[in-house]
Design a protein around this motif. Sequence first.
Motif, PDB file in Angstrom:
ATOM      1  N   TYR A 187       0.823  -1.206   0.000  1.00 54.15           N
ATOM      2  CA  TYR A 187       0.000   0.000   0.000  1.00 54.15           C
ATOM      3  C   TYR A 187       0.858   1.257   0.000  1.00 54.15           C
ATOM      4  N   THR A 188       0.358   2.303  -0.659  1.00 53.31           N
ATOM      5  CA  THR A 188       1.000   3.606  -0.559  1.00 53.31           C
ATOM      6  C   THR A 188       0.470   4.330   0.674  1.00 53.31           C
ATOM      7  N   HIS A 189       1.141   5.404   1.060  1.00 51.72           N
ATOM      8  CA  HIS A 189       0.656   6.219   2.173  1.00 51.72           C
ATOM      9  C   HIS A 189      -0.721   6.798   1.863  1.00 51.72           C
ATOM     10  N   ALA A 190      -0.938   7.192   0.618  1.00 56.43           N
ATOM     11  CA  ALA A 190      -2.242   7.741   0.244  1.00 56.43           C
ATOM     12  C   ALA A 190      -3.341   6.696   0.401  1.00 56.43           C
ATOM     13  N   GLN A 191      -3.046   5.457   0.071  1.00 54.17           N
ATOM     14  CA  GLN A 191      -4.040   4.397   0.201  1.00 54.17           C
ATOM     15  C   GLN A 191      -4.374   4.105   1.659  1.00 54.17           C
ATOM     16  N   THR A 192      -3.357   4.043   2.523  1.00 53.16           N
ATOM     17  CA  THR A 192      -3.653   3.762   3.937  1.00 53.16           C
ATOM     18  C   THR A 192      -4.395   4.927   4.577  1.00 53.16           C
ATOM     19  N   ARG A 193      -4.058   6.149   4.187  1.00 50.46           N
ATOM     20  CA  ARG A 193      -4.776   7.308   4.727  1.00 50.46           C
ATOM     21  C   ARG A 193      -6.238   7.290   4.288  1.00 50.46           C
ATOM     22  N   ALA A 194      -6.483   6.991   3.007  1.00 49.18           N
ATOM     23  CA  ALA A 194      -7.855   6.946   2.511  1.00 49.18           C
ATOM     24  C   ALA A 194      -8.645   5.835   3.202  1.00 49.18           C
ATOM     25  N   TRP A 195      -8.001   4.667   3.397  1.00 50.57           N
ATOM     26  CA  TRP A 195      -8.694   3.568   4.069  1.00 50.57           C
ATOM     27  C   TRP A 195      -9.016   3.948   5.515  1.00 50.57           C
ATOM     28  N   ALA A 196      -8.056   4.542   6.202  1.00 49.53           N
ATOM     29  CA  ALA A 196      -8.276   4.935   7.596  1.00 49.53           C
ATOM     30  C   ALA A 196      -9.400   5.967   7.696  1.00 49.53           C
ATOM     31  N   ARG A 197      -9.462   6.886   6.732  1.00 46.89           N
ATOM     32  CA  ARG A 197     -10.530   7.877   6.759  1.00 46.89           C
ATOM     33  C   ARG A 197     -11.895   7.219   6.561  1.00 46.89           C
ATOM     34  N   SER A 198     -11.986   6.295   5.609  1.00 42.03           N
ATOM     35  CA  SER A 198     -13.249   5.598   5.381  1.00 42.03           C
ATOM     36  C   SER A 198     -13.645   4.776   6.598  1.00 42.03           C
ATOM     37  N   PHE A 199     -12.671   4.087   7.190  1.00 41.98           N
ATOM     38  CA  PHE A 199     -12.934   3.284   8.390  1.00 41.98           C
ATOM     39  C   PHE A 199     -13.458   4.178   9.508  1.00 41.98           C
ATOM     40  N   ALA A 200     -12.793   5.310   9.736  1.00 45.41           N
ATOM     41  CA  ALA A 200     -13.196   6.223  10.808  1.00 45.41           C
ATOM     42  C   ALA A 200     -14.579   6.794  10.544  1.00 45.41           C
ATOM     43  N   GLY A 201     -14.859   7.127   9.295  1.00 43.32           N
ATOM     44  CA  GLY A 201     -16.169   7.689   8.968  1.00 43.32           C
ATOM     45  C   GLY A 201     -17.288   6.702   9.201  1.00 43.32           C
ATOM     46  N   ARG A 202     -17.095   5.468   8.779  1.00 39.15           N
ATOM     47  CA  ARG A 202     -18.117   4.441   8.997  1.00 39.15           C
ATOM     48  C   ARG A 202     -18.340   4.186  10.475  1.00 39.15           C
ATOM     49  N   LEU A 203     -17.240   4.133  11.226  1.00 41.67           N
ATOM     50  CA  LEU A 203     -17.363   3.878  12.654  1.00 41.67           C
ATOM     51  C   LEU A 203     -18.059   5.032  13.355  1.00 41.67           C
ATOM     52  N   ALA A 204     -17.752   6.252  12.952  1.00 42.34           N
ATOM     53  CA  ALA A 204     -18.398   7.426  13.551  1.00 42.34           C
ATOM     54  C   ALA A 204     -19.908   7.392  13.324  1.00 42.34           C
ATOM     55  N   GLU A 205     -20.344   6.974  12.133  1.00 45.97           N
ATOM     56  CA  GLU A 205     -21.774   6.915  11.831  1.00 45.97           C
ATOM     57  C   GLU A 205     -22.497   5.913  12.723  1.00 45.97           C
ATOM     58  N   ARG A 206     -21.779   4.865  13.132  1.00 45.79           N
ATOM     59  CA  ARG A 206     -22.417   3.787  13.896  1.00 45.79           C
ATOM     60  C   ARG A 206     -22.262   3.945  15.401  1.00 45.79           C
ATOM     61  N   SER A 207     -21.553   4.970  15.849  1.00 46.07           N
ATOM     62  CA  SER A 207     -21.179   5.046  17.264  1.00 46.07           C
ATOM     63  C   SER A 207     -22.149   5.831  18.127  1.00 46.07           C
ATOM     64  N   GLY A 208     -23.220   6.315  17.549  1.00 52.14           N
ATOM     65  CA  GLY A 208     -24.182   7.083  18.335  1.00 52.14           C
ATOM     66  C   GLY A 208     -23.632   8.392  18.860  1.00 52.14           C
ATOM     67  N   GLY A 209     -22.724   8.984  18.140  1.00 51.57           N
ATOM     68  CA  GLY A 209     -22.169  10.281  18.541  1.00 51.57           C
ATOM     69  C   GLY A 209     -20.907  10.211  19.368  1.00 51.57           C
ATOM     70  N   LEU A 210     -20.497   9.009  19.750  1.00 48.04           N
ATOM     71  CA  LEU A 210     -19.289   8.901  20.568  1.00 48.04           C
ATOM     72  C   LEU A 210     -18.045   9.247  19.757  1.00 48.04           C
TER      73      LEU A 210
END
Length: 299
Positions: A187-210
């Motif tokens: 993976y490139t740095h850009a790919q890991t950053r994009a994956w981490a952002r998507s992961f964080a966004g999905r988790l934020a949506e499911r966390s009930g505001g936490l």
Amino acid sequence: MGEREVWRLAGRRVEVRNLAKVFWPGRGYTKGDLLRYYRAVAPVLIPYLRGRPLTLKMCPDGLAGACFYRRKLPGFAPDWMPRVYYNPRTKSGRVPLVLVEDEAQLVWLVNLAAIEFHVWASRAADLAHPDWLVLDLDPGDESGFEAVLESALLVREELRRLRLDGWPKTSGGRGLHVLVPLEPGRYTHAQTRAWARSFAGRLAERSGGLLRLPHGATHRGLGVFVDYAQNGYGRNTAAPYSVRARPGAPVSAPLSWDEVATGGFEPGGFNLRSMPARLEERGDLLAGFLETRQRLPSL
């Protein structure tokens, strides 16, 4: 303040000076305490530094004076100090980045007043491809550490759902890091950053505001921010076992997931004094991390 010793490390003679100089006025910890700490933890620390460009936080007068960051190896460094050259986007010409491969090199840098060691997620042999990513959990200014621990467990649950393993550690500040090892060279740095952002966004949506995504450098309000931006070319993270230049001399301490689940400790509870004994008792809680190879699933 003129105290001086010569230590024989990794087959070299390394001179250390000003051992009695107080670096943490509130605790009375000295430069000598810092040097002896890094010497004590070198066997477990150096594997996480080896071959990776470093950014150092230097505090020549301890916490009572000014501190600054350094990533360029000084011109007066001995020829046995390793380095890797790269071309930063903000400058013309190559910059020699600091590397550490052994205890003598580590102590030489600490003797220059390096308190903090921050590491790239990639190695000198392949700067373009990281072999880990980091999820940095940082509480808003109205949230406490218990919210960070709860957030880390949500991160672990989602990683496990994706068949990924993560390793937690304290940041040495108010938050936690979850490190996710990757297959080298994939993976490139850009790919890991994009994956981490998507992961964080999905988790934020499911966390009930936490959990929240960061907006700007200041984290305000309730909730815990999942900072994915530490993933990127030239970005770095506090190394496991690094001391932090903060009151109390906290250390970025590896944790077990059981400790995260049960809590009962403060984010800065592991420090320069307590970490060697913790290592004696618990061993390296990141054991196996560097040998783990994982591929990122599509999100």
